[in-house]
Design a protein around this motif. Sequence first.
Motif, PDB file in Angstrom:
ATOM      1  N   LYS A  66       0.841  -1.206   0.000  1.00  9.90           N
ATOM      2  CA  LYS A  66       0.000   0.000   0.000  1.00  9.90           C
ATOM      3  C   LYS A  66       0.883   1.266   0.000  1.00  9.90           C
ATOM      4  O   LYS A  66       0.659   2.198  -0.787  1.00  9.90           O
ATOM      5  CB  LYS A  66      -0.865  -0.017   1.270  1.00  9.90           C
ATOM      6  N   GLN A  67       1.884   1.253   0.852  1.00 13.70           N
ATOM      7  CA  GLN A  67       2.800   2.400   0.949  1.00 13.70           C
ATOM      8  C   GLN A  67       3.543   2.620  -0.369  1.00 13.70           C
ATOM      9  O   GLN A  67       3.727   3.748  -0.815  1.00 13.70           O
ATOM     10  CB  GLN A  67       3.834   2.167   2.081  1.00 13.70           C
ATOM     11  N   GLN A  68       3.940   1.509  -0.989  1.00 10.13           N
ATOM     12  CA  GLN A  68       4.662   1.600  -2.261  1.00 10.13           C
ATOM     13  C   GLN A  68       3.773   2.215  -3.338  1.00 10.13           C
ATOM     14  O   GLN A  68       4.218   3.050  -4.119  1.00 10.13           O
ATOM     15  CB  GLN A  68       5.122   0.188  -2.669  1.00 10.13           C
ATOM     16  N   ASN A  69       2.494   1.820  -3.351  1.00 12.74           N
ATOM     17  CA  ASN A  69       1.540   2.399  -4.318  1.00 12.74           C
ATOM     18  C   ASN A  69       1.366   3.904  -4.087  1.00 12.74           C
ATOM     19  O   ASN A  69       1.254   4.672  -5.049  1.00 12.74           O
ATOM     20  CB  ASN A  69       0.191   1.684  -4.218  1.00 12.74           C
ATOM     21  N   ILE A  70       1.339   4.311  -2.829  1.00 17.75           N
ATOM     22  CA  ILE A  70       1.208   5.739  -2.504  1.00 17.75           C
ATOM     23  C   ILE A  70       2.431   6.506  -3.027  1.00 17.75           C
ATOM     24  O   ILE A  70       2.301   7.557  -3.661  1.00 17.75           O
ATOM     25  CB  ILE A  70       1.032   5.946  -0.972  1.00 17.75           C
ATOM     26  N   LYS A  71       3.615   5.906  -2.785  1.00 16.83           N
ATOM     27  CA  LYS A  71       4.847   6.551  -3.270  1.00 16.83           C
ATOM     28  C   LYS A  71       4.801   6.719  -4.781  1.00 16.83           C
ATOM     29  O   LYS A  71       5.171   7.770  -5.320  1.00 16.83           O
ATOM     30  CB  LYS A  71       6.064   5.672  -2.910  1.00 16.83           C
ATOM     31  N   ILE A  72       4.357   5.665  -5.482  1.00 15.39           N
ATOM     32  CA  ILE A  72       4.281   5.716  -6.953  1.00 15.39           C
ATOM     33  C   ILE A  72       3.303   6.813  -7.390  1.00 15.39           C
ATOM     34  O   ILE A  72       3.611   7.635  -8.275  1.00 15.39           O
ATOM     35  CB  ILE A  72       3.870   4.340  -7.537  1.00 15.39           C
ATOM     36  N   GLU A  73       2.122   6.831  -6.730  1.00 12.39           N
ATOM     37  CA  GLU A  73       1.111   7.858  -7.058  1.00 12.39           C
ATOM     38  C   GLU A  73       1.684   9.261  -6.888  1.00 12.39           C
ATOM     39  O   GLU A  73       1.511  10.125  -7.760  1.00 12.39           O
ATOM     40  CB  GLU A  73      -0.097   7.720  -6.125  1.00 12.39           C
ATOM     41  N   GLN A  74       2.388   9.452  -5.770  1.00 13.04           N
ATOM     42  CA  GLN A  74       2.966  10.779  -5.482  1.00 13.04           C
ATOM     43  C   GLN A  74       4.012  11.159  -6.541  1.00 13.04           C
ATOM     44  O   GLN A  74       3.994  12.273  -7.081  1.00 13.04           O
ATOM     45  CB  GLN A  74       3.611  10.790  -4.094  1.00 13.04           C
TER      46      GLN A  74
END
Length: 233
Positions: A66-74
């Motif tokens: 989940k955190q990795q997806n947030i980083k990618i989105e950002q």
Amino acid sequence: MSQIFNLYRLQQLDSQLDSALSKLSELELLLQNDRELQESQKKFDQEQERLKALSHSLSKIEYDVKQQNIKIEQSESTLYGGKVKNPKELKDLENEVVSLKKYLTVLEERELEMLIAVEEQVGVTEQTRQQLQEVIQAHEIKKADCLGEIEQLRKEMTNLENEKNILIQGIPEEFLERYQQIRQSKKGIAVTRITDKSCAACGTTLTGGLIQESRSPDKIALCPSCGRILYGG
Ligand SMILES: [Zn+2]
């Protein structure tokens, strides 16, 4: 009633009481023995702990994904947001997104592996839970059987004791003392029958005179070999 017959009857009652008492100890021991139950419980606890640990690892990896997806989105939002115009910075951002996505794949693979491990462990835990349930049920049945047998034995023992107490009242003191002495020194058997002209306890062949003597109603005849009281019937 013949005194020797009374002693013989007393011996029968005492032997029955002895065997009931030994059966009672066996049953009480059996009742205390719950090793199988303890082992089954231990196995289930272990599998449950393993499941807990695996589920914890799965939650952790799910959080990481989940955190990795947030980083990618950002990073993507910065990359395509239009605020960054410098080509070098844009290129760096693009590389960062690629690298983040690459690592996301690794994380997702781990997540899948962990998910499979958890599912398998759920199966194993459920199986040991069912086994434990079966062991508990079998133990309960065994316990109830044991308790039933113990109760039955205690009743039988009370009846034997009652009969013994009545019988003893009619036996002279010196006969009783002799009986007790021999019983203590001869593994519980003080009075024995005669079978085939021999002592039924030790097998020694007896003389005709001794057999005759053993039929006397109130005279104690002893086996010359084992020293037990002979009951000629
Ligand atoms: Zn004998």
